[in-house]
Design a protein around this motif. Structure first.
Motif, PDB file in Angstrom:
ATOM      1  N   VAL A 201      -9.873 -29.641  11.220  1.00 45.69           N
ATOM      2  CA  VAL A 201      -9.192 -28.529  11.733  1.00 45.69           C
ATOM      3  C   VAL A 201      -8.808 -29.129  13.428  1.00 45.69           C
ATOM      4  O   VAL A 201      -7.603 -29.103  13.774  1.00 45.69           O
ATOM      5  N   ARG A 202     -10.058 -29.626  13.936  1.00 44.54           N
ATOM      6  CA  ARG A 202      -9.675 -30.361  15.105  1.00 44.54           C
ATOM      7  C   ARG A 202      -8.434 -31.313  15.175  1.00 44.54           C
ATOM      8  O   ARG A 202      -7.757 -31.005  16.015  1.00 44.54           O
ATOM      9  N   ASN A 203      -8.455 -32.043  14.485  1.00 43.87           N
ATOM     10  CA  ASN A 203      -7.297 -32.987  14.381  1.00 43.87           C
ATOM     11  C   ASN A 203      -6.103 -32.528  14.082  1.00 43.87           C
ATOM     12  O   ASN A 203      -4.940 -32.657  14.742  1.00 43.87           O
ATOM     13  N   PHE A 204      -5.980 -31.423  13.421  1.00 43.64           N
ATOM     14  CA  PHE A 204      -4.749 -30.732  12.956  1.00 43.64           C
ATOM     15  C   PHE A 204      -4.508 -29.878  14.218  1.00 43.64           C
ATOM     16  O   PHE A 204      -3.046 -29.628  14.585  1.00 43.64           O
ATOM     17  N   VAL A 205      -5.420 -29.315  15.081  1.00 45.72           N
ATOM     18  CA  VAL A 205      -4.994 -28.351  16.289  1.00 45.72           C
ATOM     19  C   VAL A 205      -4.490 -29.346  17.194  1.00 45.72           C
ATOM     20  O   VAL A 205      -3.751 -28.885  18.077  1.00 45.72           O
ATOM     21  N   ILE A 206      -5.274 -30.602  17.539  1.00 50.65           N
ATOM     22  CA  ILE A 206      -4.768 -31.411  18.530  1.00 50.65           C
ATOM     23  C   ILE A 206      -3.174 -31.894  18.364  1.00 50.65           C
ATOM     24  O   ILE A 206      -2.534 -31.909  19.320  1.00 50.65           O
ATOM     25  N   LYS A 207      -2.641 -32.032  16.974  1.00 56.55           N
ATOM     26  CA  LYS A 207      -1.315 -32.362  16.770  1.00 56.55           C
ATOM     27  C   LYS A 207      -0.532 -31.097  17.307  1.00 56.55           C
ATOM     28  O   LYS A 207       0.631 -31.386  17.812  1.00 56.55           O
ATOM     29  N   PHE A 249     -22.851 -17.326  31.153  1.00 56.37           N
ATOM     30  CA  PHE A 249     -21.737 -17.269  32.025  1.00 56.37           C
ATOM     31  C   PHE A 249     -20.336 -17.094  31.241  1.00 56.37           C
ATOM     32  O   PHE A 249     -20.270 -17.352  29.964  1.00 56.37           O
ATOM     33  N   LYS A 250     -19.577 -16.455  31.870  1.00 59.17           N
ATOM     34  CA  LYS A 250     -18.254 -16.142  31.057  1.00 59.17           C
ATOM     35  C   LYS A 250     -17.008 -17.198  31.297  1.00 59.17           C
ATOM     36  O   LYS A 250     -17.105 -17.607  32.282  1.00 59.17           O
ATOM     37  N   ILE A 251     -16.324 -17.144  30.410  1.00 56.48           N
ATOM     38  CA  ILE A 251     -15.223 -18.079  30.494  1.00 56.48           C
ATOM     39  C   ILE A 251     -14.034 -17.010  30.610  1.00 56.48           C
ATOM     40  O   ILE A 251     -13.872 -16.008  29.947  1.00 56.48           O
ATOM     41  N   ASN A 252     -13.061 -17.255  31.457  1.00 60.71           N
ATOM     42  CA  ASN A 252     -11.793 -16.465  31.803  1.00 60.71           C
ATOM     43  C   ASN A 252     -12.253 -15.015  31.940  1.00 60.71           C
ATOM     44  O   ASN A 252     -11.740 -14.166  31.423  1.00 60.71           O
ATOM     45  N   ASP A 253     -13.230 -14.813  32.751  1.00 57.60           N
ATOM     46  CA  ASP A 253     -13.814 -13.521  32.784  1.00 57.60           C
ATOM     47  C   ASP A 253     -14.134 -12.627  31.548  1.00 57.60           C
ATOM     48  O   ASP A 253     -13.858 -11.307  31.630  1.00 57.60           O
ATOM     49  N   GLY A 254     -14.029 -13.460  30.504  1.00 57.59           N
ATOM     50  CA  GLY A 254     -14.687 -12.686  29.285  1.00 57.59           C
ATOM     51  C   GLY A 254     -13.473 -12.615  28.510  1.00 57.59           C
ATOM     52  O   GLY A 254     -13.495 -11.581  27.562  1.00 57.59           O
ATOM     53  N   ARG A 255     -12.306 -13.094  28.720  1.00 59.21           N
ATOM     54  CA  ARG A 255     -11.194 -12.646  28.096  1.00 59.21           C
ATOM     55  C   ARG A 255     -10.389 -13.855  27.250  1.00 59.21           C
ATOM     56  O   ARG A 255     -10.795 -14.954  27.857  1.00 59.21           O
ATOM     57  N   VAL A 256      -9.941 -13.653  26.105  1.00 58.89           N
ATOM     58  CA  VAL A 256      -9.293 -14.711  25.290  1.00 58.89           C
ATOM     59  C   VAL A 256      -8.114 -15.254  26.301  1.00 58.89           C
ATOM     60  O   VAL A 256      -7.122 -14.593  26.574  1.00 58.89           O
ATOM     61  N   GLY A 257      -7.955 -16.543  26.458  1.00 63.83           N
ATOM     62  CA  GLY A 257      -6.976 -16.995  27.316  1.00 63.83           C
ATOM     63  C   GLY A 257      -5.474 -17.146  26.506  1.00 63.83           C
ATOM     64  O   GLY A 257      -5.361 -17.258  25.429  1.00 63.83           O
ATOM     65  N   GLU A 258      -4.413 -17.382  27.348  1.00 66.93           N
ATOM     66  CA  GLU A 258      -3.084 -17.277  26.908  1.00 66.93           C
ATOM     67  C   GLU A 258      -2.758 -18.636  25.878  1.00 66.93           C
ATOM     68  O   GLU A 258      -2.248 -18.503  24.982  1.00 66.93           O
ATOM     69  N   ASN A 259      -3.255 -19.880  26.294  1.00 73.98           N
ATOM     70  CA  ASN A 259      -2.995 -21.052  25.819  1.00 73.98           C
ATOM     71  C   ASN A 259      -3.667 -20.814  24.350  1.00 73.98           C
ATOM     72  O   ASN A 259      -3.166 -21.438  23.387  1.00 73.98           O
ATOM     73  N   THR A 260      -4.974 -20.233  24.497  1.00 72.27           N
ATOM     74  CA  THR A 260      -5.652 -20.254  22.946  1.00 72.27           C
ATOM     75  C   THR A 260      -5.041 -19.632  22.171  1.00 72.27           C
ATOM     76  O   THR A 260      -4.794 -19.495  20.933  1.00 72.27           O
ATOM     77  N   LYS A 261      -4.383 -18.126  22.641  1.00 74.23           N
ATOM     78  CA  LYS A 261      -3.424 -17.331  21.783  1.00 74.23           C
ATOM     79  C   LYS A 261      -2.306 -18.003  21.532  1.00 74.23           C
ATOM     80  O   LYS A 261      -1.911 -17.759  20.151  1.00 74.23           O
ATOM     81  N   TRP A 262      -1.778 -19.017  22.170  1.00 77.21           N
ATOM     82  CA  TRP A 262      -0.649 -19.568  21.705  1.00 77.21           C
ATOM     83  C   TRP A 262      -0.838 -20.484  20.475  1.00 77.21           C
ATOM     84  O   TRP A 262      -0.313 -20.471  19.630  1.00 77.21           O
ATOM     85  N   LEU A 263      -1.993 -21.360  20.712  1.00 81.12           N
ATOM     86  CA  LEU A 263      -2.443 -22.098  19.639  1.00 81.12           C
ATOM     87  C   LEU A 263      -2.858 -21.176  18.380  1.00 81.12           C
ATOM     88  O   LEU A 263      -2.680 -21.808  17.203  1.00 81.12           O
ATOM     89  N   MET A 264      -3.528 -20.206  18.541  1.00 80.38           N
ATOM     90  CA  MET A 264      -4.088 -19.218  17.269  1.00 80.38           C
ATOM     91  C   MET A 264      -2.587 -18.957  16.423  1.00 80.38           C
ATOM     92  O   MET A 264      -2.703 -18.941  15.389  1.00 80.38           O
ATOM     93  N   GLU A 265      -1.705 -18.474  17.203  1.00 79.90           N
ATOM     94  CA  GLU A 265      -0.279 -18.125  16.857  1.00 79.90           C
ATOM     95  C   GLU A 265       0.442 -19.063  15.950  1.00 79.90           C
ATOM     96  O   GLU A 265       1.062 -19.001  15.005  1.00 79.90           O
ATOM     97  N   ASN A 266       0.283 -20.542  16.473  1.00 80.22           N
ATOM     98  CA  ASN A 266       0.932 -21.638  16.057  1.00 80.22           C
ATOM     99  C   ASN A 266       0.171 -22.380  15.022  1.00 80.22           C
ATOM    100  O   ASN A 266       0.424 -23.024  14.295  1.00 80.22           O
ATOM    101  N   PHE A 267      -1.075 -21.968  14.638  1.00 79.95           N
ATOM    102  CA  PHE A 267      -2.030 -22.233  13.944  1.00 79.95           C
ATOM    103  C   PHE A 267      -1.773 -21.776  12.442  1.00 79.95           C
ATOM    104  O   PHE A 267      -2.044 -20.658  12.162  1.00 79.95           O
ATOM    105  N   LYS A 268      -1.095 -22.516  11.388  1.00 77.58           N
ATOM    106  CA  LYS A 268      -0.690 -22.019  10.006  1.00 77.58           C
ATOM    107  C   LYS A 268      -1.385 -22.769   8.855  1.00 77.58           C
ATOM    108  O   LYS A 268      -0.988 -24.041   9.094  1.00 77.58           O
ATOM    109  N   ARG A 269      -2.171 -22.434   7.991  1.00 78.46           N
ATOM    110  CA  ARG A 269      -2.571 -23.243   6.950  1.00 78.46           C
ATOM    111  C   ARG A 269      -1.599 -23.524   5.974  1.00 78.46           C
ATOM    112  O   ARG A 269      -0.893 -22.413   5.753  1.00 78.46           O
ATOM    113  N   ASN A 270      -1.476 -24.707   5.474  1.00 84.41           N
ATOM    114  CA  ASN A 270      -0.465 -24.951   4.225  1.00 84.41           C
ATOM    115  C   ASN A 270       1.024 -24.933   4.685  1.00 84.41           C
ATOM    116  O   ASN A 270       1.251 -24.633   5.737  1.00 84.41           O
TER     117      ASN A 270
END
Ligand SMILES: Cc1ncc(COP(=O)(O)O)c(C=O)c1O
Length: 270
Positions: A201-207, A249-270
């Motif tokens: 998944v690491r390699n897939f997400v990098i692409k 310690f908190k990352i981004n004040d404990g909130r999910v960041g926008e770039n991560t959200k973009w990756l999650m939306e664009n990560f599709k299996r198959n």
């Protein structure tokens, strides 16, 4: 009844047996893969097969089946277990050994299939916590069976509300106990490269990430964690799982960041 595939034969899991002299049992000598399937569509099967073969080579084990044979028996097993969304575990061990230390002639190969037990919606929306520990896996490029350290730390993690342990060694962040680790600094995605398992998944997400962000695969000093704007894990069952707290310690004040959200939306299996 749940079925498994043992040495290329599909049999009820409750009736499956391996030798007590198997090096997998006696010495933890083995390698494995975990992959997901939707119906008979196996996600990134070729990548998993390549890595299994490579892990086996590092342990002087010979895979007794071809890619086609393994793919066919995996699909057959999914069908037999009537699974819609499956998690598949393929295990290859040293097999029975006469003296308990010398590799025998016949490695043991088995496949297990289960329903996927994923993380909760809340985990993906709010992010999860990790705790850190100094550790580097043995033969980091191979997916070897020995997860003693990860298992030992399960209880500590749970007590501290963490879902995984993040490994660092000699001042560098490596990977989590069953996942790869990424941070964003502004629009640059950074992930360790050395002394880790190169996750499928690491390699897939990098692409995917390269379509929108700068990507750096490089050493990641522990101190850089505090400068991270976002962080997340990747792994077969998890996909992309945001991290919002590491130790205390908190990352981004404990909130999910926008770039991560973009990756999650664009990560599709198959
Ligand atoms: C130590 C370790 N690193 C990374 C990963 C992620 O690999 P993948 O994306 O292929 O699931 C895993 C998965 O089990 C793992 O055990």
């Amino acid at each position: 009844m749940n079925y498994c595939c043992l040495n290329q034969k599909i049999i009820p899991e409750a009736k499956a047996g391996v030798s007590l002299r198997d090096l997998g049992l006696l010495r933890g000598y083995g390698v494995f893969e975990v992959l997901t399937a939707q119906g008979d569509k196996l996600f990134l099967f070729q990548e998993h097969f390549r890595r299994l073969k490579n892990s086996a080579k590092k342990l002087n084990l010979k895979l007794p089946v071809s890619e086609k044979q393994l793919e066919a028996s995996t699909k057959k097993l999914i069908l037999k277990n009537k699974l819609e969304k499956a998690s598949i575990r393929i295990v290859l061990t040293g097999g029975p050994s006469k003296d308990g230390i010398t590799l025998g002639k016949k490695p043991t190969l088995f496949i297990l299939a289960n329903k996927i037990k994923g993380f909760t919606k809340k985990d993906y929306l709010q992010g999860v916590k990790l705790i850190t520990t100094e550790y580097q896996r043995e033969i980091p490029r191979a997916k070897i069976s020995n997860y003693i350290h990860a298992i030992q730390l399960q209880e500590k993690g749970k007590k501290e509300g963490a879902i995984e342990v993040l490994y660092f060694h000699n001042g560098l962040i490596l990977e989590a106990s069953t996942s790869n680790f990424f941070i964003f600094k502004k629009d640059t995605l950074i992930t360790p490269k050395n002394n880790i398992l190169l996750g499928t998944v690491r390699n897939f997400v990098i692409k995917i990430a390269k379509q929108k962000f700068k990507v750096q695969e490089r050493d990641l000093p522990f101190q850089e964690l505090k400068k991270a704007d976002e962080a997340f894990l990747t792994a077969t069952i998890k996909g992309i799982l945001p991290v919002t707290k590491i130790d205390n310690f908190k990352i981004n004040d404990g909130r999910v960041g926008e770039n991560t959200k973009w990756l999650m939306e664009n990560f599709k299996r198959n």
